[in-house]
Design a protein around this motif. Structure first.
Motif, PDB file in Angstrom:
ATOM      1  N   GLU A 197       3.768  -6.034   1.558  1.00 15.18           N
ATOM      2  CA  GLU A 197       3.618  -4.841   2.838  1.00 15.18           C
ATOM      3  C   GLU A 197       1.527  -4.963   1.600  1.00 15.18           C
ATOM      4  N   HIS A 198       1.132  -5.084   3.082  1.00 12.57           N
ATOM      5  CA  HIS A 198      -0.356  -4.703   3.502  1.00 12.57           C
ATOM      6  C   HIS A 198      -0.405  -3.836   3.862  1.00 12.57           C
ATOM      7  N   LEU A 199      -1.944  -3.170   3.824  1.00 17.84           N
ATOM      8  CA  LEU A 199      -2.962  -1.947   4.668  1.00 17.84           C
ATOM      9  C   LEU A 199      -3.381  -2.219   5.746  1.00 17.84           C
ATOM     10  N   THR A 200      -2.673  -2.758   6.848  1.00 17.02           N
ATOM     11  CA  THR A 200      -3.729  -3.327   8.142  1.00 17.02           C
ATOM     12  C   THR A 200      -3.495  -3.165   9.467  1.00 17.02           C
ATOM     13  N   HIS A 201      -3.108  -1.785   9.350  1.00 16.84           N
ATOM     14  CA  HIS A 201      -3.176  -0.884  10.675  1.00 16.84           C
ATOM     15  C   HIS A 201      -3.582   0.292  10.775  1.00 16.84           C
ATOM     16  N   LEU A 202      -4.617   0.584   9.645  1.00 18.15           N
ATOM     17  CA  LEU A 202      -5.156   2.070   8.733  1.00 18.15           C
ATOM     18  C   LEU A 202      -5.958   2.514  10.741  1.00 18.15           C
ATOM     19  N   GLU A 203      -5.710   4.153  11.045  1.00 14.50           N
ATOM     20  CA  GLU A 203      -6.118   4.069  12.089  1.00 14.50           C
ATOM     21  C   GLU A 203      -7.421   4.480  11.632  1.00 14.50           C
ATOM     22  N   ILE A 204      -7.919   4.980  12.690  1.00 19.63           N
ATOM     23  CA  ILE A 204      -9.638   5.039  12.173  1.00 19.63           C
ATOM     24  C   ILE A 204     -10.163   6.266  11.608  1.00 19.63           C
ATOM     25  N   MET A 205     -10.550   6.450  10.735  1.00 15.05           N
ATOM     26  CA  MET A 205     -11.479   7.580  10.354  1.00 15.05           C
ATOM     27  C   MET A 205     -12.516   7.229   9.551  1.00 15.05           C
ATOM     28  N   GLU A 206     -13.315   8.492   8.883  1.00 10.72           N
ATOM     29  CA  GLU A 206     -14.173   8.337   8.581  1.00 10.72           C
ATOM     30  C   GLU A 206     -13.924   8.071   6.813  1.00 10.72           C
ATOM     31  N   HIS A 207     -13.198   8.752   5.756  1.00 18.00           N
ATOM     32  CA  HIS A 207     -12.774   7.957   4.420  1.00 18.00           C
ATOM     33  C   HIS A 207     -11.035   7.503   4.864  1.00 18.00           C
ATOM     34  N   TYR A 208     -10.732   6.555   3.420  1.00 13.97           N
ATOM     35  CA  TYR A 208      -9.239   6.000   3.438  1.00 13.97           C
ATOM     36  C   TYR A 208      -9.070   6.845   2.310  1.00 13.97           C
ATOM     37  N   ASP A 209      -9.738   6.843   1.144  1.00 11.90           N
ATOM     38  CA  ASP A 209      -8.992   7.347   0.463  1.00 11.90           C
ATOM     39  C   ASP A 209      -7.851   7.926   0.128  1.00 11.90           C
ATOM     40  N   GLU A 210      -7.555   9.275   0.727  1.00  6.93           N
ATOM     41  CA  GLU A 210      -5.874   9.927   1.093  1.00  6.93           C
ATOM     42  C   GLU A 210      -5.482   8.426   1.470  1.00  6.93           C
ATOM     43  N   PRO A 211      -4.561   7.583   2.732  1.00  5.31           N
ATOM     44  CA  PRO A 211      -4.569   6.607   2.994  1.00  5.31           C
ATOM     45  C   PRO A 211      -3.593   6.157   2.214  1.00  5.31           C
ATOM     46  N   LEU A 212      -5.049   5.316   1.326  1.00  8.92           N
ATOM     47  CA  LEU A 212      -4.916   4.362   0.148  1.00  8.92           C
ATOM     48  C   LEU A 212      -3.908   5.441  -1.394  1.00  8.92           C
ATOM     49  N   LYS A 213      -4.384   6.043  -1.231  1.00 10.49           N
ATOM     50  CA  LYS A 213      -3.832   7.284  -2.257  1.00 10.49           C
ATOM     51  C   LYS A 213      -2.301   7.023  -2.210  1.00 10.49           C
ATOM     52  N   GLN A 214      -2.085   7.471  -0.939  1.00 10.61           N
ATOM     53  CA  GLN A 214      -0.389   7.344  -0.339  1.00 10.61           C
ATOM     54  C   GLN A 214       0.630   5.850  -0.483  1.00 10.61           C
ATOM     55  N   TRP A 215      -0.492   5.338  -0.312  1.00 12.27           N
ATOM     56  CA  TRP A 215       0.492   3.643  -0.237  1.00 12.27           C
ATOM     57  C   TRP A 215       0.068   3.152  -1.918  1.00 12.27           C
ATOM     58  N   LEU A 216      -0.674   3.048  -3.098  1.00 10.72           N
ATOM     59  CA  LEU A 216      -0.506   2.628  -3.581  1.00 10.72           C
ATOM     60  C   LEU A 216       0.704   3.480  -5.168  1.00 10.72           C
ATOM     61  N   LEU A 217       0.474   4.910  -4.502  1.00 11.71           N
ATOM     62  CA  LEU A 217       1.547   5.852  -5.180  1.00 11.71           C
ATOM     63  C   LEU A 217       3.214   5.299  -4.121  1.00 11.71           C
ATOM     64  N   ARG A 218       2.967   4.486  -3.303  1.00 18.23           N
ATOM     65  CA  ARG A 218       4.712   3.871  -2.812  1.00 18.23           C
ATOM     66  C   ARG A 218       4.987   3.105  -3.628  1.00 18.23           C
ATOM     67  N   ARG A 219       3.314   2.057  -3.955  1.00 20.11           N
ATOM     68  CA  ARG A 219       3.565   1.120  -4.166  1.00 20.11           C
ATOM     69  C   ARG A 219       4.145   0.763  -6.050  1.00 20.11           C
ATOM     70  N   LYS A 220       3.458   1.829  -5.912  1.00 10.21           N
ATOM     71  CA  LYS A 220       3.835   2.293  -7.861  1.00 10.21           C
ATOM     72  C   LYS A 220       5.291   2.942  -8.162  1.00 10.21           C
ATOM     73  N   LYS A 221       6.148   3.351  -7.219  1.00  9.34           N
ATOM     74  CA  LYS A 221       7.372   4.036  -6.927  1.00  9.34           C
ATOM     75  C   LYS A 221       8.486   2.360  -7.255  1.00  9.34           C
ATOM     76  N   LEU A 222       7.458   1.616  -5.971  1.00 12.51           N
ATOM     77  CA  LEU A 222       8.453   0.231  -6.530  1.00 12.51           C
ATOM     78  C   LEU A 222       8.303  -0.307  -7.017  1.00 12.51           C
ATOM     79  N   ARG A 223       7.767  -0.311  -8.163  1.00 12.31           N
ATOM     80  CA  ARG A 223       7.418  -1.559  -9.297  1.00 12.31           C
ATOM     81  C   ARG A 223       7.092  -2.531  -8.744  1.00 12.31           C
ATOM     82  N   ALA A 224       5.959  -2.220  -7.716  1.00  8.67           N
ATOM     83  CA  ALA A 224       5.163  -3.508  -6.747  1.00  8.67           C
ATOM     84  C   ALA A 224       3.688  -2.894  -7.157  1.00  8.67           C
ATOM     85  N   LEU A 225       3.251  -1.930  -8.005  1.00 10.52           N
ATOM     86  CA  LEU A 225       2.058  -2.427  -7.867  1.00 10.52           C
ATOM     87  C   LEU A 225       1.047  -3.466  -7.573  1.00 10.52           C
ATOM     88  N   PRO A 226      -0.243  -3.679  -7.389  1.00 11.96           N
ATOM     89  CA  PRO A 226      -0.872  -4.705  -6.502  1.00 11.96           C
ATOM     90  C   PRO A 226      -1.931  -4.694  -7.990  1.00 11.96           C
TER      91      PRO A 226
END
Length: 352
Positions: free
Chosen positions: A227-256
């Motif tokens: 999974e990659h973050l290739t379809h982010l919605e347009i917004m001013e800052h992306y730290d929150e969606p990035l944090k949620q994505w990293l958390l999800r990858r961490k739970k799956l034991r697939a953290l980049p």
């Protein structure tokens, strides 16, 4: 023999009248911008423009304008950069391109008029073709607006944007090659699980950077459908969606172990997200960006990035426009300006 695509077919496809399609394709008033964009899109998909090459020929100025002897009134270049998304004069990326255009025009003794209008109809009221040398378009510009400008016979050059409907010279950084080299470097220092961050539909540059990343991963047989973050919605800052994505990858034991971001702003947000999750950069997560904006070197740690010669993109756009005005019959060009990977402290080797 393939049947000719008609305006009625386009109308039927859209569920509108032939009259609406005719007005949209001829650039007449009375059709909303959204409808005009949709008509142009469907017409292109159905092959209408390919069979009607004459439609793409610019309309010549009337005899009165053509025969005016005083050519000295045409001493300004129009710079069009619609104020959409983050395309503004204050941008650390787009603003530098405008600086390059301005400086080169000043060197040539040519004036500059900057227009940031988004609406094609309003813009056409502002545009007086007989008073400008040509136009430089910066960033994403709607097809409907470019079609209107082309119809008037205005010579144009596009920077960091291209449109399949508009015949014009274009300028880009060599986005693909630089991202390919950067990704190969990360692979070379031990990273195997690398994530890409950036909306691939945001711009042609982002799409080319994505392809450079993907091809490097495929070359080393590391492309496994992750999974990659290739379809982010347009917004001013992306730290929150990035944090949620990293958390999800961490739970799956697939953290980049590394993130390749499509620009520096995303990389800065990724660093913030990593910090909030207790991940150290680069010890736990290497992060790279693209564009080399000023904030990338001020950050702690400084961000590994690709230096895009932004001022040179603007300057070369001016050079190309003046060349095109002198030699209008020569083949159109897509010019790539070489970028340079700048390795800083935000990436480190992976020993896992």
């Amino acid at each position: 023999m393939t049947k000719k695509v008609t305006m009625q077919q386009i109308a039927d496809h859209l569920g509108v009248s032939k009259y609406v399609v005719s007005k949209a394709l001829s650039g007449k008033k009375g059709v909303s911008e959204a409808t005009k964009e949709r008509v142009i899109q469907i017409a292109s998909q159905l092959g209408y423009f390919a069979q009607n090459s004459g439609y793409m020929k610019p309309i010549k100025l009337g005899r009165e304008e053509e025969e005016k002897p005083n050519a000295d009134i045409r001493q300004s270049v129009l710079v069009l950069m619609p104020n959409i998304r983050f395309q503004t004069r204050d941008s650390l990326y787009w603003g530098r391109i405008l600086d390059g255009i301005s400086k080169r025009l000043e060197e040539k003794g040519i004036g500059m008029v900057i227009v940031m209008e988004q609406n094609a109809e309003t813009f056409m009221h502002l545009l007086k073709p007989e008073g400008i040398l040509g136009m430089i378009g910066v960033g994403e510009i709607a097809s409907s607006m470019l079609l209107e400008i082309h119809r008037l016979g205005v010579t144009m050059v596009l920077v960091d944007h291209e449109d399949p409907l508009i015949p014009s010279d274009t300028l880009f950084a060599n986005n693909y090659d630089c991202m390919y080299r950067l990704t190969k470097h990360l692979i070379g220092i031990g990273h195997r699980n690398i994530g890409f961050v950036g909306n691939v539909r945001y711009s042609r540059s982002f799409f080319d950077r994505w392809n450079g990343f993907r091809d490097a991963m495929e070359e080393f047989e590391l492309w496994n459908g992750q999974e990659h973050l290739t379809h982010l919605e347009i917004m001013e800052h992306y730290d929150e969606p990035l944090k949620q994505w990293l958390l999800r990858r961490k739970k799956l034991r697939a953290l980049p172990t590394a993130l390749v971001c499509a620009n520096d702003s995303l990389a800065l947000d990724a660093c913030k997200a990593a910090q909030e999750l207790g991940l150290a950069v680069p010890e736990d997560l290497s992060i790279s960006g693209f564009d080399n904006i000023d904030d990338s070197v001020r950050h702690s740690p400084p961000i590994t990035t690709v230096n895009v010669p932004k001022e040179m993109l603007g300057a070369r756009a001016v050079d190309k426009l003046l060349e095109r005005l002198e030699r209008s019959k020569e083949p159109l060009e897509k010019i790539l300006i070489a970028g340079e990977v700048i390795y800083r402290q935000s990436i480190a080797g992976n020993k896992q």
